[in-house]
Design an enzyme around this catalytic site. Structure first.
Site, short mmCIF file in Angstrom:
data_model
loop_
_atom_site.label_atom_id
_atom_site.label_comp_id
_atom_site.label_asym_id
_atom_site.label_seq_id
_atom_site.Cartn_x
_atom_site.Cartn_y
_atom_site.Cartn_z
N CYS A 1 34.59 -81.94 -19.33
CA CYS A 1 34.25 -80.64 -20.25
C CYS A 1 34.74 -80.80 -21.69
CB CYS A 1 34.90 -79.22 -19.63
SG CYS A 1 34.36 -79.39 -17.96
N ASN B 1 29.05 -72.60 -16.35
CA ASN B 1 29.78 -73.51 -16.85
C ASN B 1 28.89 -74.90 -17.31
OD1 ASN B 1 31.43 -75.78 -17.50
ND2 ASN B 1 33.18 -75.29 -15.70
N HIS C 1 35.44 -73.84 -24.56
CA HIS C 1 34.67 -74.33 -23.26
C HIS C 1 34.59 -73.15 -22.19
CE1 HIS C 1 33.22 -75.99 -19.75
NE2 HIS C 1 34.21 -75.90 -19.15
O1 UT7 Z 1 35.42 -76.61 -16.29
C1 UT7 Z 1 36.13 -77.02 -15.47
C2 UT7 Z 1 35.69 -76.78 -14.11
N1 UT7 Z 1 35.82 -75.44 -13.47
C3 UT7 Z 1 36.87 -74.90 -12.76
O2 UT7 Z 1 37.47 -76.00 -12.27
C4 UT7 Z 1 36.78 -73.69 -12.36
C5 UT7 Z 1 38.24 -73.08 -12.72
N2 UT7 Z 1 38.39 -72.04 -11.57
C6 UT7 Z 1 37.97 -71.07 -11.58
O3 UT7 Z 1 36.84 -70.70 -12.16
C7 UT7 Z 1 38.63 -70.15 -10.36
O4 UT7 Z 1 39.48 -70.61 -9.73
C8 UT7 Z 1 37.05 -69.90 -9.20
C9 UT7 Z 1 36.04 -68.95 -9.79
C10 UT7 Z 1 36.68 -71.11 -8.83
C11 UT7 Z 1 37.80 -69.14 -8.06
O5 UT7 Z 1 38.21 -67.93 -8.49
P1 UT7 Z 1 39.84 -67.43 -8.06
O6 UT7 Z 1 40.14 -66.04 -8.42
O7 UT7 Z 1 40.68 -68.53 -8.46
O8 UT7 Z 1 39.61 -67.27 -6.25
P2 UT7 Z 1 40.13 -68.22 -5.07
O9 UT7 Z 1 39.93 -69.66 -5.17
O10 UT7 Z 1 41.77 -67.84 -5.20
O11 UT7 Z 1 39.48 -67.55 -3.80
C12 UT7 Z 1 39.95 -66.29 -3.64
C13 UT7 Z 1 39.03 -65.89 -2.17
C14 UT7 Z 1 39.26 -66.94 -1.19
O12 UT7 Z 1 39.19 -66.09 0.00
P3 UT7 Z 1 40.36 -65.79 0.69
O13 UT7 Z 1 41.21 -67.29 1.07
O14 UT7 Z 1 41.19 -65.01 -0.24
O15 UT7 Z 1 40.10 -65.10 1.91
C15 UT7 Z 1 37.68 -67.49 -1.12
O16 UT7 Z 1 37.56 -68.23 -0.15
O17 UT7 Z 1 37.55 -65.87 -2.67
C16 UT7 Z 1 36.89 -66.51 -1.67
N3 UT7 Z 1 35.78 -67.42 -2.43
C17 UT7 Z 1 34.69 -66.48 -2.48
N4 UT7 Z 1 33.97 -65.39 -2.11
C18 UT7 Z 1 32.75 -65.12 -2.39
C19 UT7 Z 1 35.72 -68.44 -2.87
N5 UT7 Z 1 34.35 -68.45 -3.50
C20 UT7 Z 1 33.61 -67.49 -3.11
C21 UT7 Z 1 32.48 -67.26 -3.63
N6 UT7 Z 1 32.09 -65.68 -3.07
N7 UT7 Z 1 31.50 -67.83 -4.25
#
Ligand code: UT7
Length: 337
Positions: free
Chosen positions: A123, A294, A264
């Site tokens: 990125c 993204n 980005h």
């Molecule tokens: O450009 C570089 C590449 N980009 C990245 O690497 C992305 C950077 N990270 C992010 O944008 C965020 O961390 C995410 C959008 C990927 C995730 O958001 P978050 O607020 O960090 O959520 P989380 O990973 O802490 O997950 C929260 C909950 C989990 O459930 P539990 O464990 O709390 O029961 C996940 O299993 O949300 C769940 N979850 C989803 N639920 C519905 C994860 N993905 C999804 C989904 N739909 N697509």
């Protein structure tokens, strides 16, 4: 490891004279994704800001997107293909293992006098490329460069993994950078860094030398991108804040001097959180992730092109580009447009 480019040679400036972008017409909505994996429009919108992303068909390749964006940037700049000395394409989804995507773009444009190579910094690839081109122009190695970020990330997306498949989209953005003498405009400063200790946070393991195509994969999902979203999130905010602060301090600028910060587009919450820590007002932070997802190395030049064409950035404005991505890598450029 960190590296910087300073404005040492005001007699020869690297000036962005044109911009362009291109996304494939096909759109994938959050509701479409909710039919593939256990997710919802509400979750994706509230956690990422993304509403839709553009996706390529089997026929649309990275070089095709890059060539369309490059042609638009050249049209904007009024520069012909034969005038271009260098083409860089920042990408992690190249046309093929080799030759470089940039060589396919060179051929498609008929830019016969250009040397051409790809930049692999995920990125951060577009801001890394500008860092290099800044130096090549100021030291008079080249006069006119096409700097492109182009990705077809949906071709390495695991459509069964809800934690990653909701994030990414395809597209390309490009700028023409020209050597101009005795002007106040141009690239002022660039900074870049990397920390390979965090390579596992974001990667796609196949098919490189560790996992060659000649050997069966122990896990078939290694052909797809894998991310540790939480880890990336926290580092991204910190690195973006540090890179923008470095730019402001080094160029002796205040937030009042800066017209726009173009980050980005990885997650609207990451950008908003970094902007809050920097005390950046909303009108100086451009977010268009809702329309594209993204797009990795393409996101900064796509956002820049939109800003320019919407009149949000005008000639003479000071703009900061900033990015963070796999590697991990980060970087920023300060330009007077
Ligand atoms: O450009 C570089 C590449 N980009 C990245 O690497 C992305 C950077 N990270 C992010 O944008 C965020 O961390 C995410 C959008 C990927 C995730 O958001 P978050 O607020 O960090 O959520 P989380 O990973 O802490 O997950 C929260 C909950 C989990 O459930 P539990 O464990 O709390 O029961 C996940 O299993 O949300 C769940 N979850 C989803 N639920 C519905 C994860 N993905 C999804 C989904 N739909 N697509």
């Amino acid at each position: 490891m960190e590296t910087r480019t300073e404005d040492r040679s005001p007699a020869n400036r690297a000036v962005i004279t044109g911009c362009g972008s291109f996304v494939p017409p096909k759109v994938l909505t959050n509701d479409d994704l909710a039919r593939l994996v256990d997710t919802s429009d509400e979750w994706i919108t509230s956690r990422t800001g993304i509403k839709v992303r553009h996706i390529t068909t089997a026929e649309e390749s990275t070089a095709y997107l890059a060539t369309q964006a490059a042609q638009r940037a050249m049209d904007y700049a009024g520069v012909g293909a034969e005038e271009i000395n260098l083409i860089t394409v920042a990408t992690i989804t190249p046309e093929m293992v080799f030759p470089s995507t940039a060589c396919f773009v060179q051929q498609a444009l008929g830019a016969k006098k250009a040397w051409a190579f790809d930049v692999g910094a995920a990125c951060s690839g577009f801001v890394y490329s500008l860092h290099l081109v800044h130096q090549l122009i100021e030291t008079r190695q080249i006069d006119k460069a096409l700097v492109i970020g182009a990705e077809t990330l949906t071709k390495i997306t695991n459509w069964k993994d809800r934690t990653s498949c909701i994030l990414f989209g395809d597209g390309a953005g490009a700028v023409v950078v020209e050597r101009r003498q005795n002007t106040g405009r141009g690239l002022m400063y660039s900074t870049a860094g990397a920390d390979g200790a965090f390579w596992e946070s974001l990667n796609c393991r196949a098919y490189g030398s560790r996992h060659p195509s000649s050997q069966p994969l122990d896990d078939p999902d290694k052909v797809f991108m894998q991310i540790k979203g939480r880890e990336v999130y926290q580092q991204a905010v910190r690195r973006i804040v540090d890179a923008v602060t470095d730019c402001l301090e080094h160029c002796r600028l205040t937030l009042d001097d800066v017209a726009m910060v173009i980050s980005h587009q990885m997650n609207a919450r990451i950008i908003e959180s970094a902007a809050k820590r920097l005390n950046l007002p909303d009108e100086k932070v451009f977010i268009n992730i809702q329309n594209y997802g993204n797009t990795s190395a393409a996101s900064v030049p796509i956002a820049f092109d939109e800003c320019v064409r919407q009149g949000r950035i005008k000639k003479g404005d000071i703009v900061i580009f900033v990015a963070f991505g796999a590697g991990v890598t980060w970087g920023a450029n300060v330009i007077e447009f």
